[in-house]
Scaffold this motif. Sequence first.
Motif, PDB file in Angstrom:
ATOM      1  N   LYS A 183       0.862  -1.188   0.000  1.00  0.00           N
ATOM      2  CA  LYS A 183       0.000   0.000   0.000  1.00  0.00           C
ATOM      3  C   LYS A 183       0.897   1.236   0.000  1.00  0.00           C
ATOM      4  N   GLY A 184       0.600   2.172  -0.886  1.00  0.00           N
ATOM      5  CA  GLY A 184       1.376   3.399  -0.954  1.00  0.00           C
ATOM      6  C   GLY A 184       2.741   3.225  -1.585  1.00  0.00           C
ATOM      7  N   ILE A 185       2.898   2.261  -2.500  1.00  0.00           N
ATOM      8  CA  ILE A 185       4.178   2.048  -3.168  1.00  0.00           C
ATOM      9  C   ILE A 185       4.098   2.366  -4.660  1.00  0.00           C
ATOM     10  N   GLY A 186       3.046   3.086  -5.078  1.00  0.00           N
ATOM     11  CA  GLY A 186       2.863   3.386  -6.495  1.00  0.00           C
ATOM     12  C   GLY A 186       4.068   4.064  -7.127  1.00  0.00           C
ATOM     13  N   ARG A 187       4.717   4.967  -6.385  1.00  0.00           N
ATOM     14  CA  ARG A 187       5.870   5.691  -6.938  1.00  0.00           C
ATOM     15  C   ARG A 187       7.016   4.750  -7.275  1.00  0.00           C
ATOM     16  N   TYR A 188       7.090   3.600  -6.626  1.00  0.00           N
ATOM     17  CA  TYR A 188       8.193   2.675  -6.846  1.00  0.00           C
ATOM     18  C   TYR A 188       7.929   1.699  -7.999  1.00  0.00           C
ATOM     19  N   ILE A 189       6.694   1.599  -8.462  1.00  0.00           N
ATOM     20  CA  ILE A 189       6.357   0.732  -9.596  1.00  0.00           C
ATOM     21  C   ILE A 189       6.424   1.574 -10.865  1.00  0.00           C
ATOM     22  N   GLU A 190       7.235   1.150 -11.819  1.00  0.00           N
ATOM     23  CA  GLU A 190       7.470   1.962 -13.017  1.00  0.00           C
ATOM     24  C   GLU A 190       6.173   2.371 -13.709  1.00  0.00           C
ATOM     25  N   SER A 191       5.197   1.485 -13.764  1.00  0.00           N
ATOM     26  CA  SER A 191       3.928   1.794 -14.436  1.00  0.00           C
ATOM     27  C   SER A 191       3.189   2.957 -13.798  1.00  0.00           C
ATOM     28  N   PHE A 192       3.352   3.141 -12.485  1.00  0.00           N
ATOM     29  CA  PHE A 192       2.546   4.116 -11.750  1.00  0.00           C
ATOM     30  C   PHE A 192       3.325   5.340 -11.285  1.00  0.00           C
TER      31      PHE A 192
END
Length: 397
Positions: A280-289
Motif C-alpha cells: 500500500k502506498g508504493i505506487g511511486r516505486y512501480i514503473e507503471s505508476f
Amino acid sequence: MKSLSANDHKSDTGFSERRLALNRTFVITIAAMTAALLNGAVSAAEDPGPDIKLGGYVKVDFIQDFDPAGNAYQWKVSSIPVSGTAAASQGGQTTIHARETRLTLTLHEDTPRGLFKAYVEGDFYGDNNAFRIRHAYGEYGEFLGGQTWTTFMDISARPRSLDYEGPDAEIFVRQAMIRWTRPISEQLTFAVAVEQPGGQFVTPDTLSGSARSNVPDIPASLRYHVSRGHVQLAGIARQIRFDGETGSPEVTTTGYGANLSFRLNTTGKDALMGEVAAGKGIGRYIESFNGEHADAVFVSDVDMEALQAASAVIGYEHHWNESLQSSLAFAMATLDEDSRLSPSAIKETKDARFNVIWAAYRKVDIGGEMLWGERENQNGATGEAWRLQFSMIYKLI
C-alpha cells in the motif's frame, strides 16, 4: 483537482541554470582526468592511488510506433492513450534518437577498511537532450552515499532490453540515499537505507499545500546468493504526507510493501528471472505508476488512504551462440479500483517484449525488439500499442 508531488514548485529558470552548470562541471572533470591519464600525470610506480576508468557507450535507437504510444523515446505503457481520446485517434510515428548514450567515471581502491569506490554515470535524457546524472555515489567499507538504485529494487533480476525503460511493471527508482550493507554469511547479505522521500497523490481543490515528507523512506533487503543465482526479499516503509498551507491541514498516511525477486542460471549462459511486489502506498516505486499520483487518495479534507498496488515481471534470457542472444519478458501492474480516483486515472498495465541482439564485434551490439503494451483506466477504458525498435550500441571501453 491539483496533482501534487514532492518535486512541484521548482523554479524552471534556476533549475535550467543549475543543470547547465552541472553539465559543464561534469564535462570539465572528464576532460581533466582524461588529460591526466594520457599525459601520465600520476605515476603508477610512485603512487598507485585509485584505479580510474572512463567508460560508457554510444547508442542510437530507431523506433517505429504502429499505434499512438504516448512517450516516443521510452516504452511507458502508462502514456498510451485510451480509446475515445483525441490522442488515440492519431497514428503511429517514427523516432530516431541517441539520448541513451552514456558516460561513466569510476574510481576504486582497496583499503584496510575495505573497498573505496566512487561512481558517476549520466545520459542525455534531460530536457532537449541535456546531459543528466543517473548515478552519483561513493562506497567505503559497508556504507554507500549518493544517488543510485533504491534498496527496494533488484536490478540484477531485470531481463536485458533494448528499450530504455525495461519491463514497465518492475520496481524501478533511482534516488539519493545513505545505505548500510552487511554480509551475514557467505550466502546472505543484508542492506538497509534511508532514502529520498516523495509522495504522489491528487489533492482536492479545497486544499492548499504540497506533498512534503519529513521522514525518509526506509527500505531494506535480504539476499541469498549461490553460484546458480540468487533470491532477494526487500521491504519498505514510507510516510506519505500533505503539508497544508495556511488554513489547510496536515494529512499523513503510511505506505509499506514487499518485493520478492530472483535470478536463476539455467543452462549455459541462459537465465530465468522475475519479481513480484505488493503493498500500500508504493505506487511511486512501480514503473507503471510512477508519476501517475498513485500513492494515496484523499478520503476527506483531513484524511487520506494509501492505495493498494501490485506488480509482477517474468523474463528469460537465451544465448543462441557466443554472439547471438534473446530476451523474452512479460510484466503486469495493477492498482486497486477506487471510486475516489478520477475515472481517467490508471488502473492496470500489461507489457510484453522480445528481442534479438547480435554482438557484431566486442564493442558493437546490434539488435531489434518488438514491444506490446496495454493500459486500462479506472473507468474501464483501454489503450493498446505496438512498437518495433532497432538499436546500435558502440561501447567506449
